[in-house]
Write a protein that holds these residues in place. Structure first.
Motif, short mmCIF file in Angstrom:
data_model
loop_
_atom_site.label_atom_id
_atom_site.label_comp_id
_atom_site.label_asym_id
_atom_site.label_seq_id
_atom_site.Cartn_x
_atom_site.Cartn_y
_atom_site.Cartn_z
N ALA A 236 7.59 -54.92 3.66
CA ALA A 236 6.43 -54.09 3.28
C ALA A 236 6.03 -54.38 1.85
O ALA A 236 4.84 -54.34 1.50
N GLY A 237 7.02 -54.65 1.01
CA GLY A 237 6.71 -54.97 -0.38
C GLY A 237 5.94 -56.26 -0.53
O GLY A 237 5.04 -56.37 -1.36
N LEU A 238 6.29 -57.22 0.29
CA LEU A 238 5.59 -58.51 0.22
C LEU A 238 4.11 -58.37 0.56
O LEU A 238 3.30 -59.21 0.18
N ALA A 239 3.79 -57.30 1.28
CA ALA A 239 2.39 -57.08 1.68
C ALA A 239 1.68 -56.10 0.75
O ALA A 239 0.55 -55.73 1.01
N ASN A 240 2.35 -55.68 -0.31
CA ASN A 240 1.76 -54.68 -1.20
C ASN A 240 1.42 -55.31 -2.54
O ASN A 240 2.28 -55.94 -3.17
N ALA A 241 0.18 -55.13 -2.97
CA ALA A 241 -0.28 -55.78 -4.20
C ALA A 241 0.51 -55.33 -5.42
O ALA A 241 0.62 -56.07 -6.40
N ALA A 242 1.09 -54.15 -5.36
CA ALA A 242 1.76 -53.60 -6.55
C ALA A 242 3.03 -54.36 -6.91
O ALA A 242 3.49 -54.27 -8.04
N VAL A 243 3.60 -55.09 -6.00
CA VAL A 243 4.87 -55.74 -6.31
C VAL A 243 4.78 -57.26 -6.15
O VAL A 243 5.77 -57.92 -5.89
N GLN A 244 3.61 -57.80 -6.37
CA GLN A 244 3.44 -59.25 -6.22
C GLN A 244 3.81 -60.00 -7.49
O GLN A 244 4.00 -61.22 -7.48
N LEU A 245 3.86 -59.31 -8.62
CA LEU A 245 4.22 -59.91 -9.91
C LEU A 245 3.28 -61.06 -10.31
O LEU A 245 3.63 -61.90 -11.13
N GLY A 246 2.12 -61.10 -9.70
CA GLY A 246 1.17 -62.16 -10.04
C GLY A 246 1.55 -63.51 -9.49
O GLY A 246 0.96 -64.53 -9.87
N ALA A 247 2.53 -63.54 -8.60
CA ALA A 247 2.97 -64.82 -8.03
C ALA A 247 2.11 -65.18 -6.82
O ALA A 247 1.56 -64.29 -6.17
N PRO A 248 1.98 -66.48 -6.53
CA PRO A 248 1.28 -66.86 -5.29
C PRO A 248 1.99 -66.24 -4.09
O PRO A 248 3.21 -65.99 -4.15
N PRO A 249 1.26 -65.96 -2.99
CA PRO A 249 1.84 -65.23 -1.86
C PRO A 249 3.19 -65.74 -1.37
O PRO A 249 4.08 -64.98 -1.07
N GLY A 250 3.36 -67.05 -1.34
CA GLY A 250 4.62 -67.58 -0.82
C GLY A 250 5.77 -67.58 -1.81
O GLY A 250 6.90 -67.91 -1.46
N GLU A 251 5.48 -67.20 -3.05
CA GLU A 251 6.52 -67.30 -4.08
C GLU A 251 6.94 -65.96 -4.65
O GLU A 251 7.63 -65.91 -5.67
#
Lengths: 295, 759
Positions: B474-489
């Motif tokens: 669920a975190g991987l799909a949430n913008a708040a926890v992407q850390l500005g990384a590209p989706p796969g990273e």
């Protein structure tokens, strides 16, 4: 021992005043920013053994003729620890100045009584609630330093960081660390420190901070000019180094020039200094720490 | 199959379905059965008494076959009939409801448009279907797309409708024909219904009136080869500079598994571009695309995949969505109970964010507070807010390491109401005085939090565990926890961050909560819930259970922005969607010119209590610049809701400013936008929806047809029972199936005799 120390301080005060009279007072710009480093007095960085004669072997401390021992660092617990910076000093500058009669390196002055007393005061006056033994000694090239975003460094008149120490401090300050520089006097030492610090942050400007700055009102409202230096009648000044040299940005370092608040912490409770003056030394320290934790 | 059935049983299945069985022979059934019994007994006796070289089993088989033959014969003599109600010719009406939307012009595999069937089957009076129907019924034609109307015939169809609202069209036809005997409705459509109201609601009146709907499905069930983009969901509003992470569903049929670019653009500016690996035929794949919006104002975002060679439908490669990018500075109150590093680093992370104002109330000593970034000397001068009006000025509340007992019960209840009623965001941070360790169990705030708190363990040592943090699915799909990384990273970026510590062991979520970050560590009995959230009433609550995430700033390299990005996104998410005192909305963000829609406004006062006596006005600015003020009226059934029916009279972008006041005091205002433009909705899901058409037929008592089976439709309507009907009996005794059965029984007996040497 105490009369000797008093005599030594008086002598140093006299020498310092003479030196200052000879050079004239440190020029201040309209913005209170120090001029650039005197290139003619550029000093060669020379390494000294990092540990010197200091060994870390159990709690305690020593003075004059004794081999100083360091208490073990307290384990990390995410709380505030008082961190003293151990640094490489220029042996020419340490040997060229009055020795004060001590055998210990300059960075260790007032250790550990100063931090122990300060921690007690922090416990009593604030909700910081550090442990009695939450004081550490670290070098600026020690990655462990990054776990303690407030640090204290004293007697910087002979500070001569190695490239690794300079890089470590550079990163520490830019990431968000806050450094309190204390206990040095005389324009010669100030110019030396400014010059040396620019090896850490090139182009860093030392901007004078006055009573109106937030740091002097973060817990106690104090007039920094009223904090009498233990050296005697001098003109203490407080310099700040800001991120990008922009006073509207984060203050990364505060420099107590011509003052030594650590001295008050060390000797509080002994009656060596008047209570009121000692209190001012504590107030400044608490303001610094609260400011560093909130800004 | 139906033809075979009709050949054997004389009538088509629908006749048997609609009719009921009866026997037409004169005399009592009992007498007939008695006679049949006597004949049967004689037959059995004949076989039983006969001897010779037959065995008992032979006699039994032959007796059985003979009895069966006699049974069929007696059944025929009983004159079985089907009693059905059939319509009286030319006494009834049939409504023919024809889809007039754009999708009817889509070409099928044979290259002909779907509308060709309409022309072929209904376009001239000589066509067989029209001829058969006209012989028995009076026909009425209707067209429909988003609205429906009566037409003279198929020649009036333009196939330019941008929506397909089947249910409303059927109900409208029923209403128009309610004054005449109606045998049924014939719906000719591809079934690509895109109405927002449930179909069931419109079918109920048809069922109640007994009007069967005979559906004729046109078009191919699958449009191939084609790429289609699914609906894209965006929040209604977002803070300027926020990162959005949008899931776009892409489906291909007949294009093969290939990689295609997905482009996100606004005002001809490309915001993001991602490569999408298409899935197997008909299998949707989800492409996750991050992008940032840095210009305040109403913004239309277009997601598109360039048209690939050979695609049957080009218009379904793009989707548009509207959202409001807010340039406001949102105020967040951060209450910290003890001086600690966390505060400094959070402040630092968001200090450059022009859309976040983090107001800090730092308790430095008992009874001593430090206020930071307040707007005025009086703000928070009395400490933590004591009234709802004071607290509700903030959009979100962050609780640091502060014990629950610091607050009065009223303040604790106020915090819970802040989330549930005001719709604000609440974030509790880990710390010595947070969660269970801070005595928050049993307070009104406990149930707001998304985590389950266990009473702290008694012991000499404080709990402290070092943990490594990783995002959950669920975190991987949430913008708040992407850390500005590209989706796969994203996962790798989290893995690169140093371990942090917690003093609040929390391993359980509340029902309905979602875990975004989890922590693992040797000192933990179970995985730590590091970041979780849940909706609570109108707002949302978050729990971040670590105490020193500032290590993510201090330990990684200087240039690493993970900590700053994390906190900016988290704070923005915290205030995202937090409502104002006046919240306006429009039923559809895009309608056609002339299509009615509804503007609503939810109005409350500064304590977020719904207001029913407000004066609410909508200032509508048309695309051509005309401005008109219209009042919204209170919807009596719902507290605080005001509504206005609005029909755009011109194409373009409408701006609607809704303002509410009471007793001369302004309660608030809101701005929404409505677009009046032709829609491409018809091109999405463009395959024939057989299931929907079958369902309409089943639920109303009609039948479903395709162009190849539609020829039986006129006969079927004749026996539906609706309209003016006659009851008639149809003979069954002469069904070919009965004669065939008798012949087979006789042949079976003869064959048996031959095989046993008895013939």
């Amino acid at each position: 021992m105490r009369p000797i120390r008093v005599l030594a301080i008086l002598l140093l005060l006299a020498l310092g005043s003479i030196g200052e009279m000879a050079r004239g007072p440190l020029a201040r710009t309209a913005e209170g920013v120090l001029p650039g480093p005197p290139g003619a007095r550029a000093l060669m960085a020379q390494q000294i053994p990092r540990r010197g004669r200091v060994q870390q072997r159990g709690r305690g401390g020593g003075r004059r003729g004794q081999q100083m021992t360091l208490d073990p660092n307290a384990p990390y617990d995410a709380r505030f620890h008082f961190v003293r910076i151990r640094y490489t000093a220029d042996p020419n500058r340490t040997t060229g100045r009055p020795s004060y009669g001590w055998d210990d390196p300059m960075w260790i002055h007032d250790y550990p009584r100063a931090e122990r007393n300060l921690l007690k005061i922090l416990q009593e006056t604030t909700l910081l609630a550090p442990g009695d033994d939450d004081y550490d000694v670290l070098t600026t090239d020690d990655p462990e330093l990054m776990r303690y975003p407030v640090a204290y460094m004293c007697e910087v008149g002979a500070w001569n960081p190695s490239p690794a120490e300079a890089t470590g401090l550079h990163d520490y300050l830019l990431k968000g660390g806050f450094l309190i520089v204390d206990d040095f006097r005389g324009e010669r030492d100030l110019q030396y420190f400014v010059h040396t610090f620019r090896r850490v942050i090139p182009g860093a400007q030392f901007m004078q901070l006055g009573k109106g700055h937030e740091i002097f009102d973060s817990f106690f409202e104090i007039d920094p000019d009223s904090v009498i230096p233990p050296y005697g009648p001098r003109d203490p000044r407080y310099y700040g180094v800001f991120e990008d040299n922009d006073p509207s940005k984060r203050l990364m370092m505060i420099v107590n020039y011509d003052n030594d608040i650590g001295e008050y912490w060390e000797w509080s409770g002994t009656g060596f200094y008047p209570i009121d003056i000692t209190n001012e030394g504590y107030k400044v320290a608490i303001d610094y720490i609260i400011y560093a934790l909130t800004h | 199959m139906h033809r075979l059935f009709e050949l054997l049983f004389k009538y088509r299945p629908i006749v048997f379905e609609q009719g009921h069985f009866a026997l037409g022979a004169p005399g009592a059934l009992r007498a007939w059965l008695l006679g049949a019994g006597v004949v049967g007994a004689v037959a059995v006796a004949t076989y039983t008494l006969a001897r010779g070289k037959t065995r008992p089993v032979d006699r039994a088989v032959m007796a059985g076959l003979r009895l069966a033959l006699l049974g069929v014969l007696v059944f025929c003599l009983l004159q079985p009939v089907l009693v059905i109600s059939s319509v009286v010719p030319q006494q009834n009406f049939v409504g023919i409801v024809i889809d007039d939307s754009k999708s009817m012009e889509l070409p099928d595999a044979d290259g002909r448009p779907r509308s060709a069937f309409v022309q072929d089957a209904l376009g001239s009076e000589q066509s067989k279907l029209i001829e058969d129907l006209s012989e028995r019924f009076t026909l009425r034609f209707f067209r429909f797309s988003s609205s429906s109307s009566r037409i003279d015939g198929p020649s009036d169809l333009a196939y330019d409708g941008t929506h397909t609202h089947i249910g409303a069209a059927l109900d409208a036809a029923r209403q128009e024909l309610s004054g005449v005997p109606l045998s049924g409705l014939i719906l000719i459509s591809d079934g690509a219904d895109n109405a927002t109201t449930p179909l069931t609601r419109d079918l109920v009146p048809l069922q109640a009136a007994g009007v069967p709907v005979f559906t004729v499905g046109v078009g191919d069930e699958s449009v191939s080869p084609d790429i289609e983009m699914g609906r894209v969901e965006l929040p209604r509003s977002i803070l300027e500079g926020s990162e959005l992470l949008v899931d776009v569903v892409v489906t291909q049929t007949g294009m093969g598994r290939r990689s295609v670019p997905l482009i996100v653009e606004s005002d001809d500016r490309i915001l993001a571009q991602e490569q999408v690996e298409l899935g197997p035929d008909g299998q949707p794949v989800v492409a996750r695309v991050p992008f940032q919006l840095d210009k305040a104002g109403p913004t239309r975002i277009r997601f598109r995949i360039p048209v690939q060679e050979g695609e049957r439908v080009e218009q379904n490669n793009a989707r548009e969505a509207q959202l409001q990018v807010l340039g406001e500075r949102e105020k967040i109150l951060y209450m910290e109970g003890e001086p600690r590093h966390e505060l400094k680093f959070i402040r630092r992370a968001v200090e450059d964010d022009q859309n976040i104002q983090l107001v800090v109330l730092q308790r430095t000593a008992p009874g001593k507070f430090l206020r930071l970034d307040v707007d005025s000397a009086s703000e928070l001068v009395g400490g933590f807010p004591r009234t709802r009006e004071e607290l509700y000025r903030y959009r979100a509340l962050v609780l640091g390491s502060i014990e629950a007992s610091f607050f009065s019960h009223d303040q604790l209840q106020m915090m819970a109401d802040f989330v549930s009623q005001r719709g604000g965001g609440l974030l509790m941070l880990g710390g010595r005085h947070a969660f269970a360790e801070g005595g928050w169990i049993g307070t009104p705030v406990e149930e707001v939090l998304p985590v389950v708190m266990e009473p702290p363990q008694d012991g000499p040592d404080e709990f402290l565990a070092e943990i490594r943090v990783a995002p959950t699915p669920a975190g991987l799909a949430n913008a708040a926890v992407q850390l500005g990384a590209p989706p796969g990273e994203v996962a790798a970026r989290w893995d690169s961050l140093p371990a942090v510590t917690t003093v609040n062991p929390i391993s359980e979520l509340r029902p309905g909560a979602t875990e975004l970050l989890k922590g693992t560590g040797e000192a933990l009995a179970a995985d730590q819930v590091v970041l979780a959230h849940q909706r609570y009433g109108r707002g949302k609550a978050l729990a971040l259970t670590v105490q020193d995430d500032w290590l993510w700033q201090m330990i990684p390299p200087v240039e690493d922005q993970s900590h700053e990005t994390f906190w900016r996104q988290l704070m923005r998410w915290l205030v995202d969607g937090v409502p104002n005192e006046v919240r306006a909305a429009v039923a559809q963000e895009q309608v056609e010119q002339g299509e009615p829609t509804r503007v609503t406004a939810q109005v409350s006062d500064s304590a977020f209590i719904d207001v029913n006596d407000a004066t609410v006005t909508a200032r509508i600015t048309t695309p051509s610049g005309m401005v008109e003020d219209t009042a919204l009226t209170w919807v009596v059934q719902r507290d605080g809701e005001y509504g206005l029916d609005f029909t755009p009279s011109e194409e373009g972008e409408y701006r609607i400013d809704v303002a509410a006041e009471r007793d001369g005091h302004v309660l608030g205002n809101d701005e929404i936008h409505l677009r009046a433009a032709p829609s491409d909705e018809e091109y999405f899901g463009a395959g024939r929806r057989t299931q929907l058409l079958e369902r309409i037929a089943d639920e109303t008592g009609g039948r479903f047809y395709t162009p190849t089976t539609v020829s039986t439709l006129p006969d079927d309507i004749s026996v539906t029972g609706a309209g003016v009907t006659l009851t008639e009996e149809r003979d069954l005794w002469d069904m070919p199936a009965l004669f065939l059965l008798m012949f087979m029984l006789m042949a079976a007996e003869w064959g048996y005799r031959r095989s046993k040497g008895l013939a």
